[in-house]
Structures are given as structure tokens and as C-alpha cells.
Design a protein around this motif. Structure first.
Motif, PDB file in Angstrom:
ATOM      1  N   MET A  23      59.172  45.257  35.900  1.00 39.04           N
ATOM      2  CA  MET A  23      58.639  46.538  35.429  1.00 39.04           C
ATOM      3  C   MET A  23      59.713  47.605  35.279  1.00 39.04           C
ATOM      4  O   MET A  23      59.450  48.666  34.722  1.00 39.04           O
ATOM      5  CB  MET A  23      57.532  47.006  36.367  1.00 39.04           C
ATOM      6  CG  MET A  23      56.352  46.052  36.389  1.00 39.04           C
ATOM      7  SD  MET A  23      55.759  45.628  34.752  1.00 39.04           S
ATOM      8  CE  MET A  23      54.389  46.721  34.659  1.00 39.04           C
ATOM      9  N   VAL A  28      60.733  45.933  28.785  1.00 43.73           N
ATOM     10  CA  VAL A  28      59.340  45.708  29.173  1.00 43.73           C
ATOM     11  C   VAL A  28      58.561  47.010  29.293  1.00 43.73           C
ATOM     12  O   VAL A  28      57.444  47.123  28.788  1.00 43.73           O
ATOM     13  CB  VAL A  28      59.283  44.910  30.507  1.00 43.73           C
ATOM     14  CG1 VAL A  28      57.865  44.795  31.025  1.00 43.73           C
ATOM     15  CG2 VAL A  28      59.906  43.527  30.317  1.00 43.73           C
ATOM     16  N   VAL A  29      59.114  48.005  29.956  1.00 53.13           N
ATOM     17  CA  VAL A  29      58.389  49.252  30.259  1.00 53.13           C
ATOM     18  C   VAL A  29      57.758  49.904  29.025  1.00 53.13           C
ATOM     19  O   VAL A  29      56.604  50.324  29.090  1.00 53.13           O
ATOM     20  CB  VAL A  29      59.298  50.251  31.013  1.00 53.13           C
ATOM     21  CG1 VAL A  29      58.631  51.607  31.176  1.00 53.13           C
ATOM     22  CG2 VAL A  29      59.679  49.694  32.365  1.00 53.13           C
ATOM     23  N   THR A  32      54.187  48.874  28.181  1.00 50.76           N
ATOM     24  CA  THR A  32      53.170  49.053  29.210  1.00 50.76           C
ATOM     25  C   THR A  32      52.838  50.534  29.352  1.00 50.76           C
ATOM     26  O   THR A  32      53.486  51.384  28.757  1.00 50.76           O
ATOM     27  CB  THR A  32      53.672  48.536  30.574  1.00 50.76           C
ATOM     28  OG1 THR A  32      54.648  49.435  31.084  1.00 50.76           O
ATOM     29  CG2 THR A  32      54.252  47.126  30.466  1.00 50.76           C
ATOM     30  N   GLN A  34      53.128  51.746  32.360  1.00 51.70           N
ATOM     31  CA  GLN A  34      53.851  52.014  33.596  1.00 51.70           C
ATOM     32  C   GLN A  34      54.936  53.063  33.345  1.00 51.70           C
ATOM     33  O   GLN A  34      55.374  53.256  32.215  1.00 51.70           O
ATOM     34  CB  GLN A  34      54.488  50.729  34.135  1.00 51.70           C
ATOM     35  CG  GLN A  34      53.510  49.612  34.369  1.00 51.70           C
ATOM     36  CD  GLN A  34      52.523  49.936  35.472  1.00 51.70           C
ATOM     37  OE1 GLN A  34      52.878  50.456  36.510  1.00 51.70           O
ATOM     38  NE2 GLN A  34      51.261  49.615  35.231  1.00 51.70           N
ATOM     39  N   GLY A  70      56.519  36.682  34.780  1.00 50.80           N
ATOM     40  CA  GLY A  70      55.396  37.388  34.191  1.00 50.80           C
ATOM     41  C   GLY A  70      54.298  37.596  35.211  1.00 50.80           C
ATOM     42  O   GLY A  70      54.305  36.978  36.284  1.00 50.80           O
ATOM     43  N   ALA A  72      49.875  39.001  35.381  1.00 46.77           N
ATOM     44  CA  ALA A  72      48.685  39.437  34.656  1.00 46.77           C
ATOM     45  C   ALA A  72      47.546  39.598  35.654  1.00 46.77           C
ATOM     46  O   ALA A  72      47.529  38.945  36.691  1.00 46.77           O
ATOM     47  CB  ALA A  72      48.294  38.419  33.581  1.00 46.77           C
ATOM     48  N   GLY A  89      45.451  43.367  32.241  1.00 44.68           N
ATOM     49  CA  GLY A  89      46.822  43.828  32.079  1.00 44.68           C
ATOM     50  C   GLY A  89      47.748  42.632  32.168  1.00 44.68           C
ATOM     51  O   GLY A  89      47.503  41.710  32.948  1.00 44.68           O
ATOM     52  N   THR A  91      52.107  41.392  31.680  1.00 42.17           N
ATOM     53  CA  THR A  91      53.507  41.734  31.459  1.00 42.17           C
ATOM     54  C   THR A  91      54.332  40.461  31.527  1.00 42.17           C
ATOM     55  O   THR A  91      54.135  39.642  32.420  1.00 42.17           O
ATOM     56  CB  THR A  91      54.014  42.703  32.546  1.00 42.17           C
ATOM     57  OG1 THR A  91      53.170  43.849  32.557  1.00 42.17           O
ATOM     58  CG2 THR A  91      55.427  43.143  32.281  1.00 42.17           C
ATOM     59  N   GLN A  97      59.970  36.305  27.123  1.00 46.47           N
ATOM     60  CA  GLN A  97      59.015  36.557  26.049  1.00 46.47           C
ATOM     61  C   GLN A  97      59.186  35.519  24.938  1.00 46.47           C
ATOM     62  O   GLN A  97      60.284  35.065  24.657  1.00 46.47           O
ATOM     63  CB  GLN A  97      59.185  37.978  25.515  1.00 46.47           C
ATOM     64  CG  GLN A  97      58.766  39.005  26.548  1.00 46.47           C
ATOM     65  CD  GLN A  97      58.911  40.440  26.095  1.00 46.47           C
ATOM     66  OE1 GLN A  97      59.217  40.724  24.951  1.00 46.47           O
ATOM     67  NE2 GLN A  97      58.688  41.364  27.017  1.00 46.47           N
ATOM     68  N   GLY A 102      53.068  34.320  28.382  1.00 43.83           N
ATOM     69  CA  GLY A 102      51.876  35.124  28.113  1.00 43.83           C
ATOM     70  C   GLY A 102      50.673  34.255  27.801  1.00 43.83           C
ATOM     71  O   GLY A 102      49.562  34.519  28.274  1.00 43.83           O
ATOM     72  N   ASN A 130      52.613  46.758  18.731  1.00 43.80           N
ATOM     73  CA  ASN A 130      53.014  45.576  19.491  1.00 43.80           C
ATOM     74  C   ASN A 130      52.391  44.328  18.865  1.00 43.80           C
ATOM     75  O   ASN A 130      51.446  43.741  19.389  1.00 43.80           O
ATOM     76  CB  ASN A 130      52.620  45.718  20.969  1.00 43.80           C
ATOM     77  CG  ASN A 130      53.258  44.673  21.846  1.00 43.80           C
ATOM     78  OD1 ASN A 130      53.729  43.639  21.382  1.00 43.80           O
ATOM     79  ND2 ASN A 130      53.258  44.933  23.143  1.00 43.80           N
TER      80      ASN A 130
END
Length: 179
Positions: A23, A28-29, A32, A34, A70, A72, A89, A91, A97, A102, A130
Motif C-alpha cells: 500500500m 499501487v496507491v 486505491t 488509501q 496481493g 482482497a 476491495g 489490491t 500486476q 487479481g 483503470n
């Protein structure tokens, strides 16, 4: 070279450092809601709360080669009239990725929701730009229900998100015994 298999499990407070790493990743941030500059202590508290006995939330982590790549979660609604709904949620670490992480997490959450958790509806929000995440969600039956304009600030710009949801594809029925 084939990537190592992905292992899914429920998160624990021991995962806090890995969650803070993921995070805190600048790749990544922005995807999200976050905030940047997260901390291990923040994630210890969140993970402890997720695993409080009796709490219906499910938070999973995905591991590859012993490293968390990851996470979730499904977070049921507390309101009595919305107990058939959960927020989702997810990530995935920047370096993982596009490698099936995912997809594995989404499959596990949808199976859990459909087979065990008595959920009829799963909701999520995703930044409107996204495309990779939106495509993943659509693979699992999520549909766009609307756009929230200027929903969240990202890099100093108010940015739109899509509201997406998935209804249980085969809602449970009651099997009556024959007379």
C-alpha cells in the motif's frame, strides 16, 4: 519461465509489514482510496480488526514464493436491510500486476460470496480510467451502475469513479422435501 503458483489464505496481523509495503507502493496507491505514507502500525490495527471473532469480514492475501503479492476483502454492510450486500476491495502489488493474482483473488471472493456468505450483491468503486481493473471485474459479472463525478482526489485532481456491482448469478433456492 512459468510464474510460481499463487496461494490464498486469510490475512493475519503478521502480514502488516507486507500490506504496508504494497500500500506504500507509488504504482499501487493511486488506484486505491488509501492515503500515501502508510505504516505497519496502521495495518496491524486494520488486520486485527478484520480478524475480530464474530466479525463477518473476509480479508485474503495472495502469496507467491512466500511473499505477499496481493490482498482482497469482502466487507458486509452493517445495516439490517443491506445484510445481503458486501463491499469488495482488492489490491495487487505493482510487480505482480497482470500475472493472475487479481483473478485468483476475485475468484475466491466470488466463490465465498456465492457458496458460503449468503451474499446476493457485491459492490465496488473503481477509478474510471483503470481499464485493467474494470476488465477484471467484468470477467466476474460486475456491471457499471453509474459514475460518481469528482469522487476522490488523486494526485491533486478530483477524479471520477465507476460504481459497479455483481448480483449472485444463481441465487440459492430452497429444496422442499417431497411428500
Amino acid at each position: 519461465m512459468t510464474a510460481s503458483p499463487i496461494t490464498l489464505r486469510r490475512s493475519t496481523t503478521a502480514d502488516a509489514a507486507d500490506m504496508a509495503r504494497i500500500m506504500g507502493d507509488p504504482e499501487v496507491v493511486p488506484g486505491t482510496l488509501q492515503m500515501p505514507y502508510t505504516s505497519v502500525e496502521l495495518w496491524q490495527a486494520r488486520l486485527a480488526d478484520n480478524n475480530t471473532p464474530g466479525k463477518p469480514d473476509l480479508h485474503l492475501v495472495a502469496e507467491r514464493d512466500g511473499r505477499i503479492v496481493g490482498s482482497a476483502g469482502l466487507h458486509p454492510m452493517p445495516q439490517l436491510r443491506r445484510r445481503h450486500v458486501a463491499m469488495l476491495g482488492i489490491t495487487v502489488a505493482g510487480e505482480a500486476q497482470g500475472q493472475g493474482v487479481g483473478k485468483a483473488l476475485m475468484q475466491a471472493l466470488c466463490d465465498y460470496a456465492d457458496q458460503w456468505a449468503q451474499l446476493l450483491r457485491i459492490e465496488l468503486t473503481v477509478f474510471a480510467d483503470n481499464a485493467r481493473a474494470i476488465a477484471l471485474y467484468r470477467q466476474f459479472g460486475f456491471q457499471t451502475e453509474g459514475t460518481h463525478r469528482a469522487y476522490a482526489m488523486r494526485h491533486g485532481v478530483y477524479t471520477d469513479v465507476l460504481a459497479m456491482a455483481r448480483l449472485h448469478p444463481h441465487p440459492p433456492t430452497l429444496s422442499w422435501p417431497s411428500a
